[in-house]
Design an enzyme around this catalytic site. Sequence first.
Site, mmCIF file in Angstrom:
data_model
loop_
_atom_site.group_PDB
_atom_site.id
_atom_site.type_symbol
_atom_site.label_atom_id
_atom_site.label_comp_id
_atom_site.label_asym_id
_atom_site.label_seq_id
_atom_site.Cartn_x
_atom_site.Cartn_y
_atom_site.Cartn_z
ATOM 1 N N HIS A 128 -7.535 5.625 -7.681
ATOM 2 C CA HIS A 128 -6.962 4.539 -6.893
ATOM 3 C C HIS A 128 -6.558 3.371 -7.794
ATOM 4 O O HIS A 128 -7.350 2.897 -8.611
ATOM 5 C CB HIS A 128 -8.005 4.085 -5.870
ATOM 6 C CG HIS A 128 -7.530 3.052 -4.908
ATOM 7 N ND1 HIS A 128 -6.497 3.264 -4.022
ATOM 8 C CD2 HIS A 128 -7.957 1.776 -4.689
ATOM 9 C CE1 HIS A 128 -6.312 2.184 -3.294
ATOM 10 N NE2 HIS A 128 -7.179 1.255 -3.681
ATOM 11 N N SER A 188 -3.180 -1.552 -3.225
ATOM 12 C CA SER A 188 -4.181 -1.199 -2.220
ATOM 13 C C SER A 188 -3.923 -1.976 -0.930
ATOM 14 O O SER A 188 -2.828 -1.901 -0.373
ATOM 15 C CB SER A 188 -5.583 -1.432 -2.774
ATOM 16 O OG SER A 188 -6.569 -0.817 -1.965
ATOM 17 N N GLU A 195 -6.227 10.656 -4.317
ATOM 18 C CA GLU A 195 -6.719 9.511 -3.552
ATOM 19 C C GLU A 195 -6.870 9.838 -2.067
ATOM 20 O O GLU A 195 -6.073 10.583 -1.506
ATOM 21 C CB GLU A 195 -5.749 8.336 -3.669
ATOM 22 C CG GLU A 195 -5.643 7.712 -5.027
ATOM 23 C CD GLU A 195 -4.876 6.399 -4.966
ATOM 24 O OE1 GLU A 195 -5.212 5.565 -4.099
ATOM 25 O OE2 GLU A 195 -3.948 6.222 -5.765
#
Length: 308
Positions: A270, A146, A240
Amino acid sequence: MSLRGEMLRLGIRMFLKRHRRPFDVGTWRANMHRMERWVPRPPRSTKTSVVQVGHLRLHRIATPASRPGRNMLYLHGGAYISGAPIYYRHFTWRIANVTKSTVWALEYRLAPEHPFPAALDDAVAAFLWLAGETADPSELFVMGDSAGGGLALCLLMRLRDERKPLPAAAVAMSPWTDLALTAPSLTENAASDPMLNVDDIPEFVRCYLAGADPYNPRASPLYGDAFGLPPVLIQVGSDEILRDDAVRMANKLKNGDPRSRLEVWPRMPHVFQLFVPVLPEAHAAIAQIGEFISNLRCDTTASASGPA
């Protein structure tokens, strides 16, 4: 997609996807802290410790499979405002296993108390320290998820620009690479993404950048030059909102080094790899990470030995 995967999507949407309400960093962190008790602990054979290097704190994770001298710097996610290595204790030992490395998970400084470029400065300092502890550069790797995945890519670019040592390869899971928020998937996948709320993303940007330019490659690696970087594996879920951050970045990376690879996993949420205790696809993705590192090591060894 597995039945467990479909059930996981439903559960995530019900319990994790935040409905729009006034954003508050303290509340966000408190919600994450409450989840820590549910994070499984690593096996007894895993050796974990916290190492202090100047102002840096790194969590060292090694398993019986970890080879001496092989190291990986891990940069956690959390939108630059939250997160810590302790939330990854069920995951980092698995990465140490499949990559046969010792994983060093960094507690980099968080925004808004420490805005850009504090996280990148910490990542650079941690990597350079680890490079000094690693005799063979081909045994040094970087990984992140991320925001940490984007941070890992920013790290590569800054190391290259400053003519510092580079890792042999990197892995980025669902990387956030465009803080200017131009990705079509932010709108195309706003409803289908079972975890992330697109309305929160500008708040994350505001906290981290504190007015800095979102097109700066040190914050948004998508706008940087990918040439001269080591090979990178990117994994992302098809639904996502950050899908296109990963896809566009992977295209740039592959132009710079054709050994870079993109994997788009159907209907995965995610950073789905973190759901490895219950998700078959997470096990498969982690195995792919191990194969990516192993194959690159084989290529490096073959190149070093020359033709037979």
